[in-house]
Design an enzyme around this catalytic site. Sequence first.
Site, PDB file in Angstrom:
ATOM      1  N   GLY A  99      50.406 -50.137  36.645  1.00 35.80           N
ATOM      2  CA  GLY A  99      50.575 -49.879  35.209  1.00 35.80           C
ATOM      3  C   GLY A  99      50.377 -49.178  34.203  1.00 35.80           C
ATOM      4  O   GLY A  99      48.373 -49.844  34.139  1.00 35.80           O
ATOM      5  N   ARG A 160      49.864 -47.283  42.381  1.00 34.79           N
ATOM      6  CA  ARG A 160      49.269 -49.457  42.311  1.00 34.79           C
ATOM      7  C   ARG A 160      48.980 -49.526  44.351  1.00 34.79           C
ATOM      8  O   ARG A 160      49.190 -50.273  44.676  1.00 34.79           O
ATOM      9  CB  ARG A 160      50.701 -50.153  42.214  1.00 34.79           C
ATOM     10  CG  ARG A 160      51.608 -49.592  41.219  1.00 34.79           C
ATOM     11  CD  ARG A 160      52.376 -50.936  40.709  1.00 34.79           C
ATOM     12  NE  ARG A 160      53.141 -50.910  39.560  1.00 34.79           N
ATOM     13  CZ  ARG A 160      52.349 -51.376  38.585  1.00 34.79           C
ATOM     14  NH1 ARG A 160      51.812 -52.513  39.232  1.00 34.79           N
ATOM     15  NH2 ARG A 160      53.127 -52.104  37.192  1.00 34.79           N
ATOM     16  N   ASP A 191      45.233 -57.965  39.772  1.00 33.58           N
ATOM     17  CA  ASP A 191      44.800 -57.278  41.612  1.00 33.58           C
ATOM     18  C   ASP A 191      43.950 -55.803  41.363  1.00 33.58           C
ATOM     19  O   ASP A 191      43.713 -56.160  42.261  1.00 33.58           O
ATOM     20  CB  ASP A 191      46.439 -56.709  41.745  1.00 33.58           C
ATOM     21  CG  ASP A 191      47.387 -57.934  41.744  1.00 33.58           C
ATOM     22  OD1 ASP A 191      46.813 -58.712  41.905  1.00 33.58           O
ATOM     23  OD2 ASP A 191      48.496 -57.549  42.482  1.00 33.58           O
ATOM     24  N   LYS A 221      42.455 -54.096  32.214  1.00 32.50           N
ATOM     25  CA  LYS A 221      43.465 -53.769  31.617  1.00 32.50           C
ATOM     26  C   LYS A 221      45.062 -54.439  32.220  1.00 32.50           C
ATOM     27  O   LYS A 221      44.988 -54.408  33.044  1.00 32.50           O
ATOM     28  CB  LYS A 221      43.670 -51.608  32.408  1.00 32.50           C
ATOM     29  CG  LYS A 221      45.463 -50.623  31.703  1.00 32.50           C
ATOM     30  CD  LYS A 221      45.774 -50.797  33.051  1.00 32.50           C
ATOM     31  CE  LYS A 221      46.416 -51.621  34.029  1.00 32.50           C
ATOM     32  NZ  LYS A 221      47.199 -51.573  35.017  1.00 32.50           N
ATOM     33  N   THR A 222      46.303 -54.130  31.159  1.00 25.41           N
ATOM     34  CA  THR A 222      47.235 -54.838  31.059  1.00 25.41           C
ATOM     35  C   THR A 222      47.828 -54.619  30.223  1.00 25.41           C
ATOM     36  O   THR A 222      47.936 -55.832  29.223  1.00 25.41           O
ATOM     37  CB  THR A 222      47.554 -55.598  32.604  1.00 25.41           C
ATOM     38  OG1 THR A 222      49.061 -55.980  32.393  1.00 25.41           O
ATOM     39  CG2 THR A 222      46.621 -56.733  32.145  1.00 25.41           C
ATOM     40  N   ASP A 224      50.481 -56.734  30.186  1.00 29.43           N
ATOM     41  CA  ASP A 224      51.195 -58.192  30.050  1.00 29.43           C
ATOM     42  C   ASP A 224      49.944 -59.513  29.600  1.00 29.43           C
ATOM     43  O   ASP A 224      50.625 -60.472  29.069  1.00 29.43           O
ATOM     44  CB  ASP A 224      51.362 -58.260  31.673  1.00 29.43           C
ATOM     45  CG  ASP A 224      52.263 -57.552  32.238  1.00 29.43           C
ATOM     46  OD1 ASP A 224      52.657 -56.491  31.607  1.00 29.43           O
ATOM     47  OD2 ASP A 224      52.268 -57.598  33.924  1.00 29.43           O
TER      48      ASP A 224
END
Length: 573
Positions: A99, A160, A191, A221-222, A224
């Site tokens: 994402g 993804r 992941d 990166k993320t 979340d």
Amino acid sequence: MELERTELTDLLALMENGHSPFEKAIRAMKVSVCEAFKKSGALAPVTFLPGTRTLEPNPEVAEAFPNSIAASKNIILSASGAMTEKVSGKRVAVLFSGGPAAGGHNVLVGLKEILGPTNTLMGVKAGPKGLMKGELFEITDDHVKGIINTGGFDFLGTDRTKIEKPDDIDKVRNVCREQNIDAIVIIGGDDSNTNAALLAEKLFCDVKEDGSGVQVIGVPKTIDGDLQIGDDLPISFGFDTATKIYAEKVGNLLRDTASSLKYWHFVRLMGRSASHVTLEVALQTHPTITLISEEVRDRNTTLSEIVDIIALTAIERAKNGLNYGVVLVPEGLIEFIPGFTTMIDDLNDKMTQFKDDLGGKSVREQLLFIYSKLTQDHGELLESLPEAIKFMLMSDRDQHGNLQVSKIETEAMLSHEVKLRIKELDGNVKFEYLNHFFGYEARCGASTLFDSSYTYNLGATAGSLILDGRTGYMASLRDLDKGAKPLGIPIASLLDIEMRKGKPAKVIEKALVKLDSPAFLYLKSRRKLWAEKDLSSSPGPAQFWGPTSRQMPKTVALNRKYNSLDFKFDADE
Ligand code: FBP
């Protein structure tokens, strides 16, 4: 009739395609650069030496990653000074994976600038899929001028796809051979960095005719925030921008509801499984109720207990003349409620197993079919849910057969149940609610000064690791409050064994909210008061030049035990 062309219409047309006055100003914004990369006023790569921290890999993982483990000896590398030898002629490919998250473009900028004019940076279009197809182009200085400090991944695109099967690795190996690539930088989450570790191991040697390999470096990166490794990786990039955008909106809702005095707002916040985003937004805004999934799991709180907590708070507030509020709901909550996790796993498995039988049926027919295939407990739990949620639970799975939590309207399920419960408990209390999902609107927001600076330095760290001849490392920075230090974390040493789709897989464990962390304990110490009284604050829009422009996330500052919220990548700033 056509619009008359005027000076103003010409001016407006000039603002298209990323040229709004804001975007122009943001491109000119100065990012903070670590002292480590400054040599006589210019930007210079650093070399690395083994630092003081050694990781302990899972023995099974160590066996599967012999090259990487032997090379790193599981030791985290620390920047040790400016590189004296000039490395040139390297061709480096860079891609986004997973994402989007704000700041990604500045990773490319930092990388390009540290590689300098004697090495070549190639951008990979559309993520891992593009890498396997060999869709590469050269990133020029003009590109850099256009993308600096801008949010989003739109310069390259992302996807993804996972590069994990032998066939996928072969495709990448061939692209590297054909396009003479010496190194790959993968900008991604847990992941994608797991994928980077695998690729590093498989491309360690024998890719080129001379027997040499291709270096692979990861960048964390993320939005979340679930890729964290204590002090050595305080946060993934993108988290700061996303949470500041959500916090502005939640702050506004809190002010609205305290003005209109009649609504309870149920706000689901993106962030997948971990509740870091929700926790950060709560610390920024002080809402009436904040649900933290990790706490729900730890305390075995059932759905009806969660509903009771909210209903009783609403009744109490109504008695005190405060018949309104804001409830923050983490995106992944449903997976943490006892019974739901195993029910969803069972449902995922059965939907994969009976894919052909389900095909062509309406959702109602699918539900009737699947009840009998689930265990009795799971079937009963599914049946007890509101109709709309049942339908959402039957929605399309992702490519790995998993439920896409961003599509489940947990906030709607909760508000609906709370209304029914309040009616049961006290028929006199009027309860009006509105549901919201804050998700995609923040992932590509204009990158905050923290994220722009952090990513620029992460790019410079990734480039330095490459010029220093390293592979299988993730670029990181520590001590964000006092002149950040560039690090290289051996990725294979981070992997553990987890069950994925019913099979053991070697993956980076997702960092969840720790219930003994200072950030969570702070929320715990304040939330009773926030529920009883209105102590909300509006952090306002993310600031680029204003008083909070130099602030990092509150959860990061608390958890890393920094003394201030202000980041300092250069100690002299
Ligand atoms: P990454 O972990 O790949 O950065 O993605 C984060 C995220 O934004 C989650 O918060 C959200 O659940 C998910 O992506 C949504 O995925 P998609 O973009 O595929 O709809």
